[in-house]
Design a protein around this motif. Sequence first.
Motif, PDB file in Angstrom:
ATOM      1  N   PRO A   1       0.847  -1.197   0.000  1.00 17.10           N
ATOM      2  CA  PRO A   1       0.000   0.000   0.000  1.00 17.10           C
ATOM      3  C   PRO A   1       0.879   1.243   0.000  1.00 17.10           C
ATOM      4  CG  PRO A   1      -0.698  -1.565   1.695  1.00 17.10           C
ATOM      5  CD  PRO A   1       0.630  -2.033   1.198  1.00 17.10           C
ATOM      6  N   VAL A   2       0.477   2.284  -0.731  1.00 14.71           N
ATOM      7  CA  VAL A   2       1.266   3.511  -0.773  1.00 14.71           C
ATOM      8  C   VAL A   2       0.429   4.710  -0.349  1.00 14.71           C
ATOM      9  CG1 VAL A   2       2.924   2.667  -2.469  1.00 14.71           C
ATOM     10  CG2 VAL A   2       0.853   3.813  -3.249  1.00 14.71           C
ATOM     11  N   TYR A   3       1.125   5.745   0.122  1.00 16.64           N
ATOM     12  CA  TYR A   3       0.492   6.894   0.761  1.00 16.64           C
ATOM     13  C   TYR A   3       1.136   8.198   0.290  1.00 16.64           C
ATOM     14  CZ  TYR A   3      -0.578   3.194   4.212  1.00 16.64           C
ATOM     15  OH  TYR A   3      -0.975   2.034   4.818  1.00 16.64           O
ATOM     16  N   THR A   4       0.429   9.312   0.529  1.00 20.86           N
ATOM     17  CA  THR A   4       1.051  10.624   0.449  1.00 20.86           C
ATOM     18  C   THR A   4       1.217  11.137   1.876  1.00 20.86           C
ATOM     19  OG1 THR A   4      -1.134  11.638   0.135  1.00 20.86           O
ATOM     20  CG2 THR A   4       0.178  11.198  -1.848  1.00 20.86           C
ATOM     21  N   PHE A   5       2.062  12.143   2.028  1.00 18.67           N
ATOM     22  CA  PHE A   5       2.435  12.646   3.349  1.00 18.67           C
ATOM     23  C   PHE A   5       1.970  14.089   3.505  1.00 18.67           C
ATOM     24  CE2 PHE A   5       6.169  14.336   6.024  1.00 18.67           C
ATOM     25  CZ  PHE A   5       5.555  14.011   7.228  1.00 18.67           C
ATOM     26  N   THR A   6       1.203  14.367   4.561  1.00 20.76           N
ATOM     27  CA  THR A   6       0.704  15.726   4.761  1.00 20.76           C
ATOM     28  C   THR A   6       1.821  16.705   5.102  1.00 20.76           C
ATOM     29  OG1 THR A   6       0.211  15.267   7.090  1.00 20.76           O
ATOM     30  CG2 THR A   6      -1.572  14.918   5.501  1.00 20.76           C
ATOM     31  N   GLY A   7       2.977  16.168   5.474  1.00 28.52           N
ATOM     32  CA  GLY A   7       4.125  17.032   5.762  1.00 28.52           C
ATOM     33  C   GLY A   7       4.818  17.542   4.512  1.00 28.52           C
ATOM     34  N   ASP A   8       4.468  16.994   3.351  1.00 29.81           N
ATOM     35  CA  ASP A   8       4.967  17.538   2.086  1.00 29.81           C
ATOM     36  C   ASP A   8       4.125  18.759   1.750  1.00 29.81           C
ATOM     37  OD1 ASP A   8       6.912  15.619   1.819  1.00 29.81           O
ATOM     38  OD2 ASP A   8       5.760  14.354   0.446  1.00 29.81           O
ATOM     39  N   LYS A   9       4.747  19.909   1.662  1.00 26.40           N
ATOM     40  CA  LYS A   9       4.016  21.155   1.517  1.00 26.40           C
ATOM     41  C   LYS A   9       3.755  21.561   0.075  1.00 26.40           C
ATOM     42  CE  LYS A   9       3.810  21.385   5.902  1.00 26.40           C
ATOM     43  NZ  LYS A   9       2.555  20.942   6.545  1.00 26.40           N
ATOM     44  N   GLN A  10       4.497  20.976  -0.853  1.00 31.56           N
ATOM     45  CA  GLN A  10       4.262  21.259  -2.259  1.00 31.56           C
ATOM     46  C   GLN A  10       4.710  20.064  -3.090  1.00 31.56           C
ATOM     47  OE1 GLN A  10       6.544  24.649  -3.456  1.00 31.56           O
ATOM     48  NE2 GLN A  10       8.483  23.860  -2.702  1.00 31.56           N
TER      49      GLN A  10
END
Length: 353
Positions: free
Chosen positions: A317-326
């Motif tokens: 499973p793969v995710y995005t990270f809310t700590g990536d700002k752009q």
Amino acid sequence: MKTRTMRREIFAGSAAVAVLLLTAGCGSGSGGNSAAKQDSVKPVGDSKQLDLYGSGYGSGSGDAPAGGGAKSGPAGQLKAQEVAGVGSAVTDGEGFTLYRFDKDTAKPPKSNCEGDCAQAWPVVLADDAQAGAGVDAAMLGSVTRSDGTKQLTLGGWPVYRYAKDTKAGDALGEGVGGTWHALGPDGKLAAAGKATGSGSASASGSGMGAGMGSGMGAGMNMGAGVNPPPGGKKVSLSVRQNAQLGGILQNADGWTLYRFDKDSAWPMKFGCLDACLDTWKPAKPVDKTEVSGIPAELVGSVKRPDGSEQLTIDCWPVYTFTGDKQPGDVNGQGKQGLWFAVTDKGKKAKAAG
């Protein structure tokens, strides 16, 4: 003794067939033309880890957390107000953020959140609902649930609170499971058009397109940019070159994709549950014909405990990270020694040298 030996051989053979069947369904791909046709597997493992609504729906048992979270009850006077990290969202008479569920329908209004789900996502009753500042009274309605109660609808969508929101202004339910979202005053997603990095924003986007570089990114992102789609073809999953990590995967909006060491590809298990999903957002499945730079057979999907589908790469499973700002940021790389960007070979990315 002979009979016992034969039984062991039959059992071993059956287990091997089961392994082959699930393996064939994960990442081996038939090359289908839509996300719905792509390989999708159901996770296996102990039921405690995979309890039906444990994945961010509420506490492991589905009950509201101690300390008094939101509960079912009348709506009171609804207002549209700015909610931190979300935008303009509708709140109830006590200031609690209100939500909608992607698995529900608005035309006709229908709730698909029952049982444990409704414990973690308490329904908002239509009794005494009033339209306050920023809310159009014509958008309000109700739908009769299976138990006979009338649930408030806004723009046709059944309305809920989130049990983990313990005080007015909380919005911990935003983006949970990729299927729960704060309600905007028009019944649409409150977060639509905001760059959350969750991959769940509407087509209106955040204004930061896939062609936008991240030259100002921190850490290992220095000099990294978002590669444009080749030949004008729509690309939902592609490879971006990073100076330290090499070729890593990004979604259609340029957000880096990550995998979690506490998840498992075989057997398929989820280690990112509950509060984890407030920070790491499950990536949505993609059409295999819209993949660039990675073998299509590595691309698949898995059904999460809440029923939503999540993108998998080489069965992870793969995710995005809310700590990536752009777009282009890789701030999640190496987090807690457990989170890693995913390479164009479907492996964990590691810094060169």
